[in-house]
Structures are given as structure tokens and as C-alpha cells.
Scaffold this active site. Structure first.
Site, mmCIF file in Angstrom:
data_model
loop_
_atom_site.group_PDB
_atom_site.id
_atom_site.type_symbol
_atom_site.label_atom_id
_atom_site.label_comp_id
_atom_site.label_asym_id
_atom_site.label_seq_id
_atom_site.Cartn_x
_atom_site.Cartn_y
_atom_site.Cartn_z
ATOM 1 N N GLU A 32 -9.160 4.143 0.822
ATOM 2 C CA GLU A 32 -7.766 3.790 1.114
ATOM 3 C C GLU A 32 -7.634 3.328 2.563
ATOM 4 O O GLU A 32 -8.220 3.919 3.468
ATOM 5 C CB GLU A 32 -6.872 5.009 0.874
ATOM 6 C CG GLU A 32 -5.562 4.696 0.224
ATOM 7 C CD GLU A 32 -5.716 4.177 -1.199
ATOM 8 O OE1 GLU A 32 -5.582 2.947 -1.392
ATOM 9 O OE2 GLU A 32 -5.958 4.982 -2.099
ATOM 10 N N THR A 34 -8.961 0.936 3.916
ATOM 11 C CA THR A 34 -10.211 0.357 4.425
ATOM 12 C C THR A 34 -10.296 -1.136 4.135
ATOM 13 O O THR A 34 -11.091 -1.839 4.752
ATOM 14 C CB THR A 34 -11.427 1.054 3.785
ATOM 15 O OG1 THR A 34 -11.226 1.131 2.365
ATOM 16 C CG2 THR A 34 -11.629 2.448 4.342
ATOM 17 N N ASP A 35 -9.481 -1.644 3.214
ATOM 18 C CA ASP A 35 -9.628 -3.054 2.822
ATOM 19 C C ASP A 35 -9.274 -3.998 3.959
ATOM 20 O O ASP A 35 -10.035 -4.915 4.281
ATOM 21 C CB ASP A 35 -8.836 -3.369 1.555
ATOM 22 C CG ASP A 35 -7.341 -3.117 1.668
ATOM 23 O OD1 ASP A 35 -6.911 -2.394 2.601
ATOM 24 O OD2 ASP A 35 -6.591 -3.621 0.809
ATOM 25 N N ALA A 120 5.063 3.183 -7.287
ATOM 26 C CA ALA A 120 4.205 4.355 -7.473
ATOM 27 C C ALA A 120 2.817 4.153 -6.876
ATOM 28 O O ALA A 120 1.931 4.979 -7.068
ATOM 29 C CB ALA A 120 4.092 4.683 -8.959
ATOM 30 N N GLY A 121 2.597 3.049 -6.170
ATOM 31 C CA GLY A 121 1.291 2.801 -5.570
ATOM 32 C C GLY A 121 0.275 2.264 -6.562
ATOM 33 O O GLY A 121 -0.927 2.414 -6.358
ATOM 34 N N LEU A 122 0.730 1.610 -7.636
ATOM 35 C CA LEU A 122 -0.165 1.083 -8.658
ATOM 36 C C LEU A 122 -0.245 -0.444 -8.620
ATOM 37 O O LEU A 122 -0.690 -1.078 -9.567
ATOM 38 C CB LEU A 122 0.281 1.551 -10.047
ATOM 39 C CG LEU A 122 0.342 3.072 -10.232
ATOM 40 C CD1 LEU A 122 0.805 3.425 -11.641
ATOM 41 C CD2 LEU A 122 -1.021 3.701 -9.959
ATOM 42 N N SER A 123 0.191 -1.015 -7.504
ATOM 43 C CA SER A 123 0.052 -2.452 -7.234
ATOM 44 C C SER A 123 0.803 -3.342 -8.207
ATOM 45 O O SER A 123 0.290 -4.349 -8.690
ATOM 46 C CB SER A 123 -1.435 -2.843 -7.205
ATOM 47 O OG SER A 123 -2.071 -2.217 -6.131
ATOM 48 N N GLU A 157 2.047 -11.891 -0.359
ATOM 49 C CA GLU A 157 2.500 -10.593 0.142
ATOM 50 C C GLU A 157 2.686 -10.632 1.657
ATOM 51 O O GLU A 157 3.641 -10.068 2.199
ATOM 52 C CB GLU A 157 1.501 -9.495 -0.258
ATOM 53 C CG GLU A 157 1.332 -9.376 -1.761
ATOM 54 C CD GLU A 157 1.616 -7.989 -2.282
ATOM 55 O OE1 GLU A 157 2.486 -7.298 -1.712
ATOM 56 O OE2 GLU A 157 0.969 -7.604 -3.261
ATOM 57 N N ASP A 168 -6.197 -4.906 -3.753
ATOM 58 C CA ASP A 168 -5.335 -4.910 -4.933
ATOM 59 C C ASP A 168 -5.531 -6.175 -5.749
ATOM 60 O O ASP A 168 -5.643 -6.139 -6.980
ATOM 61 C CB ASP A 168 -3.868 -4.787 -4.518
ATOM 62 C CG ASP A 168 -3.550 -3.443 -3.888
ATOM 63 O OD1 ASP A 168 -4.429 -2.563 -3.886
ATOM 64 O OD2 ASP A 168 -2.414 -3.287 -3.399
#
Length: 381
Positions: A32, A34-35, A120-123, A157, A168
Site C-alpha cells: 500500500e 508503494t505504487d 470502500a477502497g476497492l477502486s 484521476e 489500481d
């Protein structure tokens, strides 16, 4: 659900869609924040999708209906700038992206919607942008490669204010069913690792604390680490990103770096190591080690990178104390969203019930939960 989206398209436009596309949500096993630091990540698509039904309309505008919000909007396909909010801002941003890349399209009708929980953080936003670019490429024979789609979706984005990395978009675009995708975010090379979760299920616990990352500390964290890199480069020019940092290098400059920023940089180093260790664990079907790495990741995200919140910490701590849960951590950009939990098969409902009761007592919030399987990536239906 794709049938519902197609039926809605027919009821609105009195014709069948020419192209139907599905774009998955994603989880991230580990890796997390790190991308965008050009490090390593280990995401996977899940069996929750945004579906698109689309067709040409012969006009110079688009008519778009969001099934999730029950809203219909008109869109100028030659929009000069992003001026809307909500889901519409992504549509405008994508039209600008097509213009900047020299892709010409005509007017179109679109119905989209799905079952990816929003916030919810699910892209869900990566599914939206990757999915629509792919649908438009198919509809107008643009021939945009999936690599290009991922990068254009990332730029979309950025245009609306979220300076995200490519994890993502690559997870949405390239994932393979029942596999995790190991991605090197510097050279964008990826490799698949079979995720054989024998006897265990992935359970997501949704805090119901919604997050708008463009208004959060996400960009602040990125700036913190990048400022450390800029300082380090003056002495170590070979360091081009946080990916190149080591504890030894930071140790030589620790007295010159703000302590909070130093802590952020150490988290990135540790998290990259955890990703590599987790890939090795998956290769050896060592789920216990994978779970330990996930627990350590949450501690780092909470205490070092400080992108958690009290609700996420509560759920992670609750899971860490349960012997039937191999590992648990917050997932996504942070400040809300879900925890990901590796739960013993057959124990899922009891775990969800216990967590829900405890969470309701602590915060007076009704917990949401999702049991997910690893799904397939972007494609036509």
C-alpha cells in the site's frame, strides 16, 4: 447485473447496446502506498464489477445514465476542462484525455453501473475510467492498447485531483482469475502468482467511513516521501525514487530529515520488503507468513504512514486477536474504507457477526461486509 444494465439501455434508447464491457474492482493483498513510490504491489481483481452498455448515437454529445445514482447527464465530447463534481467529473476528464492523445470519437449513449462498493477502497474509480476507455476504444475502433488504457485512466484521476500511481489501473486491466498480480511500478513489468487460499476466504469489512482521497492526506503523504527523495538525491544521485531508498542511506541523513517524513520513508522501504516476502510465501503456499506480513503492513500504515483511522484500527485489532484469522489490514488509500481479512472457511459468518456487534458497540455504526473471490480483469462481456 449486466442484463439489468443492458435492459436499461434498451428502455432509454430503444435499441440494444453495440458493446458491453465489465471492469472489476480490486483488492490489494499487500503493498500500500508503494505504487506512486515506484515500488512493488500485489493486487488482484475481485468478482465485483462495473458494467458498461454503450452504442453510437450519431450526435456530437453523449447521453450517460448512471444506474448506481439513477442520474442521466448530457456530455460534450469536446469538453475543454473538468467543471463538474461526482461521477461526472471523471467523464469530463476522460473526454479531455482522448483529445490530448489524439483519439477522435463521435457521440454515444451509455448506461453504466455495478456492484463495486463506492468509497470502500476497492477502486471503483479505476474500474470506471479503465472500463469506459476500453468500451470507447471497442465502439469506435480506436485500437488503444490495454497498457495505454491504464495510463490514460491514471491521467484521468490526476486531472480530477488524485495523484495516484498505476496499481489500481493495472489490477483492473490485467488481472487473471484466482491469481495475484505482482507489479513492479517502476518498469511496469508484472507477474502472476496463483492465490490458492486452501481453507480460507477473503472477507472485507467496510467501516462505512467514506473517503474522498482528493480531499484527504493522500497527496500530503506522497509529497512527504518525495521531499525526502529530493534531499537524499543531493548526496546520492543514484536515488531516483523512494524505491531506491535503503535504511542505511536514510541513516546517514537522518539528522537532516524531518522525523515525520523520515518515518514515512521507512514505511515505504519496509512495505516493499513485505511484498517480496509475500510473493515468496504464496509460491510456497505459506499462508501463515502471508498473514503475518499483512498484520505488519497494517501496523506500518497506521503508525508510520498514518493513513488509517480509529475505525480501521479497531477492525484490524479485532481480527488480529482472532485465531481463525490469518491476517488483516486496512486496504486502499486510507482514512476509511475496508479492512481485508483472511478468514478460515466456515467461520466467515461468525467472524462477521462478532465484528459487527463489536463495531456497533464501539462506534454505533452498522458494519458492511463482503466475501469476495479473485475475479478476471477488464474485457468485453
Amino acid at each position: 447485473m449486466i442484463q439489468e444494465i443492458s435492459s436499461k439501455y434498451f428502455s432509454l434508447f430503444e435499441k440494444t447496446p453495440e458493446v458491453k464491457v465489465q471492469a472489476p474492482g480490486r483488492i490489494n493483498i499487500i503493498g500500500e502506498h508503494t505504487d506512486y513510490n515506484l515500488g512493488f504491489v500485489l493486487p488482484a481483481a475481485i468478482n465485483k464489477y462495473t458494467f458498461f452498455a454503450i452504442g453510437k448515437n450519431g450526435a456530437k454529445t453523449a447521453t450517460i445514465y448512471s444506474a448506481d445514482y439513477d442520474e442521466s447527464r448530457k456530455l460534450d465530447i469536446n469538453i475543454p476542462k473538468v467543471k463538474s463534481s461526482g461521477w461526472m467529473k471523471y467523464m469530463e476528464s476522460m473526454m479531455i484525455g482522448l483529445q490530448e492523445e489524439g483519439y477522435k470519437i463521435g457521440g454515444f449513449n451509455l448506461v453504466f453501473g455495478g456492484n463495486i462498493p463506492i468509497g470502500a477502497g476497492l477502486s471503483s474509480s479505476a474500474a470506471l475510467t479503465c472500463g469506459l476507455y476500453y468500451a470507447l476504444s471497442e465502439l469506435f475502433d480506436l485500437g488503444i492498447s490495454k497498457e495505454k488504457i491504464a495510463k490514460m485512466a491514471q491521467a484521468s484521476e490526476h486531472r480530477v485531483g488524485l495523484n495516484c500511481g498505476l496499481m489500481d489501473q493495472y489490477a483492473v486491466t490485467f488481472s487473471k482469475k484466482d491469481h495475484c498480480l505482482f507489479l513492479d511500478c517502476r518498469n511496469l513489468k508484472y507477474k502472476f502468482f496463483p492465490a490458492v487460499l486452501d481453507g480460507y476466504t477473503i472477507v472485507l469489512l467496510d467501516t462505512c467511513i467514506t473517503h474522498e482521497l482528493t480531499d484527504s492526506g493522500y497527496n500530503d503523504r506522497r509529497n512527504d516521501v518525495e521531499s525526502v527523495v529530493e534531499l537524499v538525491k543531493k548526496k546520492y544521485p543514484e536515488v531516483q525514487s523512494a524505491r531506491d531508498l535503503t535504511k542505511e542511506i536514510l541513516g546517514t541523513l537522518s539528522d537532516q530529515i524531518d522525523p515525520i517524513k523520515l518515518k514515512r520513508a521507512h514505511f515505504v522501504i519496509n512495505e516493499n520488503t513485505r511484498v517480496i516476502n509475500t510473493c515468496e510465501a504464496l509460491s510456497e503456499n505459506d499462508l501463515v507468513s502471508m498473514g503475518k506480513n499483512m498484520n505488519q503492513s497494517h501496523h506500518g500504515l497506521s503508525k508510520m504512514y498514518e493513513v488509517s483511522c480509529k475505525e480501521l484500527d479497531f477492525l484490524a485489532d479485532f481480527a488480529h486477536k482472532d485465531k481463525n484469522v490469518l491476517g488483516a489490514r486496512m486496504m486502499g488509500g486510507g482514512f476509511g474504507g475496508c479492512t481485508i481479512n483472511i478468514v478460515k472457511k466456515g467461520y466467515e459468518e461468525e467472524f462477521i457477526s462478532k465484528a459487527s456487534q463489536a463495531y456497533k458497540t464501539a462506534f454505533n455504526i452498522v458494519l458492511k461486509s463482503y466475501q469476495v473471490d479473485l475475479g478476471k480483469g477488464l474485457g468485453r462481456v
